[in-house]
Motif scaffolding. Structure first.
Motif, PDB file in Angstrom:
ATOM      1  N   PRO A  32      -4.463  26.936  35.861  1.00  0.00           N
ATOM      2  CA  PRO A  32      -3.065  26.584  35.611  1.00  0.00           C
ATOM      3  C   PRO A  32      -2.493  27.204  34.338  1.00  0.00           C
ATOM      4  CG  PRO A  32      -4.485  24.647  35.451  1.00  0.00           C
ATOM      5  CD  PRO A  32      -5.340  25.789  35.899  1.00  0.00           C
ATOM      6  N   LYS A  33      -3.321  27.759  33.475  1.00  0.00           N
ATOM      7  CA  LYS A  33      -2.835  28.394  32.238  1.00  0.00           C
ATOM      8  C   LYS A  33      -2.362  29.832  32.472  1.00  0.00           C
ATOM      9  CE  LYS A  33      -6.243  25.755  29.766  1.00  0.00           C
ATOM     10  NZ  LYS A  33      -7.648  25.904  29.467  1.00  0.00           N
ATOM     11  N   TRP A  34      -2.740  30.423  33.616  1.00  0.00           N
ATOM     12  CA  TRP A  34      -2.349  31.806  33.872  1.00  0.00           C
ATOM     13  C   TRP A  34      -0.836  31.926  33.931  1.00  0.00           C
ATOM     14  CZ3 TRP A  34      -6.063  32.639  38.562  1.00  0.00           C
ATOM     15  CH2 TRP A  34      -7.363  32.816  38.087  1.00  0.00           C
ATOM     16  N   LEU A  35      -0.334  33.062  33.507  1.00  0.00           N
ATOM     17  CA  LEU A  35       1.102  33.384  33.554  1.00  0.00           C
ATOM     18  C   LEU A  35       1.938  32.315  32.866  1.00  0.00           C
ATOM     19  CD1 LEU A  35       1.220  34.716  37.210  1.00  0.00           C
ATOM     20  CD2 LEU A  35       1.133  36.060  35.112  1.00  0.00           C
ATOM     21  N   ASP A  36       1.471  31.887  31.708  1.00  0.00           N
ATOM     22  CA  ASP A  36       2.177  30.877  30.903  1.00  0.00           C
ATOM     23  C   ASP A  36       2.431  29.586  31.681  1.00  0.00           C
ATOM     24  OD1 ASP A  36       2.322  32.583  28.672  1.00  0.00           O
ATOM     25  OD2 ASP A  36       4.107  33.549  29.502  1.00  0.00           O
ATOM     26  N   GLY A  37       1.485  29.193  32.536  1.00  0.00           N
ATOM     27  CA  GLY A  37       1.605  27.957  33.299  1.00  0.00           C
ATOM     28  C   GLY A  37       2.528  28.047  34.493  1.00  0.00           C
ATOM     29  N   ALA A  41       0.525  29.521  43.198  1.00  0.00           N
ATOM     30  CA  ALA A  41      -0.504  29.632  44.237  1.00  0.00           C
ATOM     31  C   ALA A  41      -0.785  31.087  44.568  1.00  0.00           C
ATOM     32  CB  ALA A  41      -0.037  28.920  45.502  1.00  0.00           C
ATOM     33  N   TRP A  42      -1.952  31.302  45.195  1.00  0.00           N
ATOM     34  CA  TRP A  42      -2.237  32.580  45.820  1.00  0.00           C
ATOM     35  C   TRP A  42      -1.429  32.629  47.109  1.00  0.00           C
ATOM     36  CZ3 TRP A  42      -5.103  35.126  42.545  1.00  0.00           C
ATOM     37  CH2 TRP A  42      -6.136  34.517  41.853  1.00  0.00           C
ATOM     38  N   LEU A  43      -0.954  33.813  47.462  1.00  0.00           N
ATOM     39  CA  LEU A  43      -0.310  33.998  48.760  1.00  0.00           C
ATOM     40  C   LEU A  43      -1.134  35.029  49.536  1.00  0.00           C
ATOM     41  CD1 LEU A  43       3.423  33.891  47.669  1.00  0.00           C
ATOM     42  CD2 LEU A  43       2.043  32.059  48.632  1.00  0.00           C
ATOM     43  N   GLU A  44      -0.526  35.748  50.437  1.00  0.00           N
ATOM     44  CA  GLU A  44      -1.306  36.656  51.274  1.00  0.00           C
ATOM     45  C   GLU A  44      -1.907  37.784  50.455  1.00  0.00           C
ATOM     46  OE1 GLU A  44       2.710  38.323  50.914  1.00  0.00           O
ATOM     47  OE2 GLU A  44       2.104  36.362  51.622  1.00  0.00           O
ATOM     48  N   GLY A  45      -2.992  38.328  50.995  1.00  0.00           N
ATOM     49  CA  GLY A  45      -3.660  39.432  50.330  1.00  0.00           C
ATOM     50  C   GLY A  45      -4.201  40.429  51.329  1.00  0.00           C
ATOM     51  N   ASN A  46      -4.733  41.519  50.804  1.00  0.00           N
ATOM     52  CA  ASN A  46      -5.308  42.577  51.633  1.00  0.00           C
ATOM     53  C   ASN A  46      -6.591  43.090  51.004  1.00  0.00           C
ATOM     54  OD1 ASN A  46      -3.241  43.268  53.796  1.00  0.00           O
ATOM     55  ND2 ASN A  46      -1.988  43.235  51.945  1.00  0.00           N
ATOM     56  N   ALA A  47      -7.543  43.457  51.851  1.00  0.00           N
ATOM     57  CA  ALA A  47      -8.766  44.102  51.394  1.00  0.00           C
ATOM     58  C   ALA A  47      -8.459  45.575  51.154  1.00  0.00           C
ATOM     59  CB  ALA A  47      -9.858  43.955  52.432  1.00  0.00           C
ATOM     60  N   ASP A  57      -9.718  42.287  46.718  1.00  0.00           N
ATOM     61  CA  ASP A  57      -8.682  41.532  47.416  1.00  0.00           C
ATOM     62  C   ASP A  57      -7.433  41.587  46.548  1.00  0.00           C
ATOM     63  OD1 ASP A  57      -7.380  39.812  49.110  1.00  0.00           O
ATOM     64  OD2 ASP A  57      -8.598  38.058  48.639  1.00  0.00           O
ATOM     65  N   ILE A  58      -6.406  42.292  47.010  1.00  0.00           N
ATOM     66  CA  ILE A  58      -5.144  42.378  46.278  1.00  0.00           C
ATOM     67  C   ILE A  58      -4.252  41.273  46.831  1.00  0.00           C
ATOM     68  CG2 ILE A  58      -3.150  43.805  45.673  1.00  0.00           C
ATOM     69  CD1 ILE A  58      -5.754  44.944  44.608  1.00  0.00           C
ATOM     70  N   LEU A  59      -3.929  40.300  45.990  1.00  0.00           N
ATOM     71  CA  LEU A  59      -3.181  39.118  46.424  1.00  0.00           C
ATOM     72  C   LEU A  59      -1.820  39.043  45.763  1.00  0.00           C
ATOM     73  CD1 LEU A  59      -6.302  37.146  45.734  1.00  0.00           C
ATOM     74  CD2 LEU A  59      -5.125  36.731  47.877  1.00  0.00           C
ATOM     75  N   ARG A  60      -0.873  38.502  46.498  1.00  0.00           N
ATOM     76  CA  ARG A  60       0.440  38.204  45.923  1.00  0.00           C
ATOM     77  C   ARG A  60       0.353  36.818  45.294  1.00  0.00           C
ATOM     78  NH1 ARG A  60       5.761  36.568  47.974  1.00  0.00           N
ATOM     79  NH2 ARG A  60       4.798  36.184  49.988  1.00  0.00           N
ATOM     80  N   VAL A  61       0.953  36.676  44.120  1.00  0.00           N
ATOM     81  CA  VAL A  61       0.928  35.419  43.378  1.00  0.00           C
ATOM     82  C   VAL A  61       2.311  34.782  43.431  1.00  0.00           C
ATOM     83  CG1 VAL A  61       0.621  34.406  41.085  1.00  0.00           C
ATOM     84  CG2 VAL A  61      -0.906  36.229  41.854  1.00  0.00           C
ATOM     85  N   ASP A  62       2.354  33.505  43.813  1.00  0.00           N
ATOM     86  CA  ASP A  62       3.612  32.760  43.881  1.00  0.00           C
ATOM     87  C   ASP A  62       3.986  32.245  42.495  1.00  0.00           C
ATOM     88  OD1 ASP A  62       5.833  31.351  44.931  1.00  0.00           O
ATOM     89  OD2 ASP A  62       4.619  29.537  45.088  1.00  0.00           O
ATOM     90  N   LEU A  63       5.198  32.590  42.068  1.00  0.00           N
ATOM     91  CA  LEU A  63       5.749  32.109  40.805  1.00  0.00           C
ATOM     92  C   LEU A  63       7.041  31.346  41.098  1.00  0.00           C
ATOM     93  CD1 LEU A  63       5.399  35.335  38.651  1.00  0.00           C
ATOM     94  CD2 LEU A  63       3.924  33.346  38.635  1.00  0.00           C
ATOM     95  N   PRO A  64       7.377  30.325  40.294  1.00  0.00           N
ATOM     96  CA  PRO A  64       8.609  29.592  40.551  1.00  0.00           C
ATOM     97  C   PRO A  64       9.854  30.456  40.416  1.00  0.00           C
ATOM     98  CG  PRO A  64       7.619  28.846  38.492  1.00  0.00           C
ATOM     99  CD  PRO A  64       6.663  29.808  39.130  1.00  0.00           C
ATOM    100  N   THR A  65       9.815  31.418  39.518  1.00  0.00           N
ATOM    101  CA  THR A  65      10.908  32.376  39.386  1.00  0.00           C
ATOM    102  C   THR A  65      10.277  33.751  39.244  1.00  0.00           C
ATOM    103  OG1 THR A  65      10.933  32.131  36.987  1.00  0.00           O
ATOM    104  CG2 THR A  65      12.425  30.726  38.231  1.00  0.00           C
ATOM    105  N   GLY A  66      10.829  34.765  39.944  1.00  0.00           N
ATOM    106  CA  GLY A  66      10.264  36.114  39.956  1.00  0.00           C
ATOM    107  C   GLY A  66      10.049  36.667  38.574  1.00  0.00           C
ATOM    108  N   PRO A  67       9.631  37.893  38.396  1.00  0.00           N
ATOM    109  CA  PRO A  67       9.249  38.768  39.490  1.00  0.00           C
ATOM    110  C   PRO A  67       7.892  38.375  40.050  1.00  0.00           C
ATOM    111  CG  PRO A  67       8.771  39.846  37.428  1.00  0.00           C
ATOM    112  CD  PRO A  67       9.452  38.519  37.096  1.00  0.00           C
ATOM    113  N   GLU A  68       7.604  38.840  41.264  1.00  0.00           N
ATOM    114  CA  GLU A  68       6.302  38.546  41.855  1.00  0.00           C
ATOM    115  C   GLU A  68       5.225  39.277  41.080  1.00  0.00           C
ATOM    116  OE1 GLU A  68       6.456  39.472  45.974  1.00  0.00           O
ATOM    117  OE2 GLU A  68       7.680  37.739  46.420  1.00  0.00           O
TER     118      GLU A  68
END
Length: 84
Positions: A32-37, A41-47, A57-68
């Motif tokens: 929970p400390k990553w990206l200043d709190g 969540a993890w979202l979809e990813g690709n091998a 595994d390259i994953l998209r990270v969900d943030l409350p406000t962008g950028p992704e």
């Protein structure tokens, strides 16, 4: 805890419909400390084959406000290599 990052695979010569043939990587939770709190969540990813010939595994990270953001994760460990 919302989602766990992981990868699934089956050897090329095995039956995809046989559940015992599936291989599951280690799962990774988030810190929970990553990206200043702001890490939701993890979202979809690709091998992806990395330059060092390892699968990551390259994953998209969900943030409350962008950028992704993107996370690079080795499926053989529970750790995260980077979040960009």
């Amino acid at each position: 805890m919302r989602y766990l990052a992981m990868m699934l695979s089956v050897p090329a010569d095995r039956d995809l419909l046989n559940a015992t043939n599936w291989i599951f990587s280690q799962t990774a939770t988030h810190d929970p400390k990553w990206l200043d709190g702001k890490f939701n969540a993890w979202l979809e990813g690709n091998a992806v084959l990395a330059p060092d010939r390892q699968i990551v595994d390259i994953l998209r990270v969900d943030l409350p406000t962008g950028p992704e953001n993107r996370s690079d994760r080795s499926p053989s460990s529970r750790s995260v290599d980077s979040i960009n």
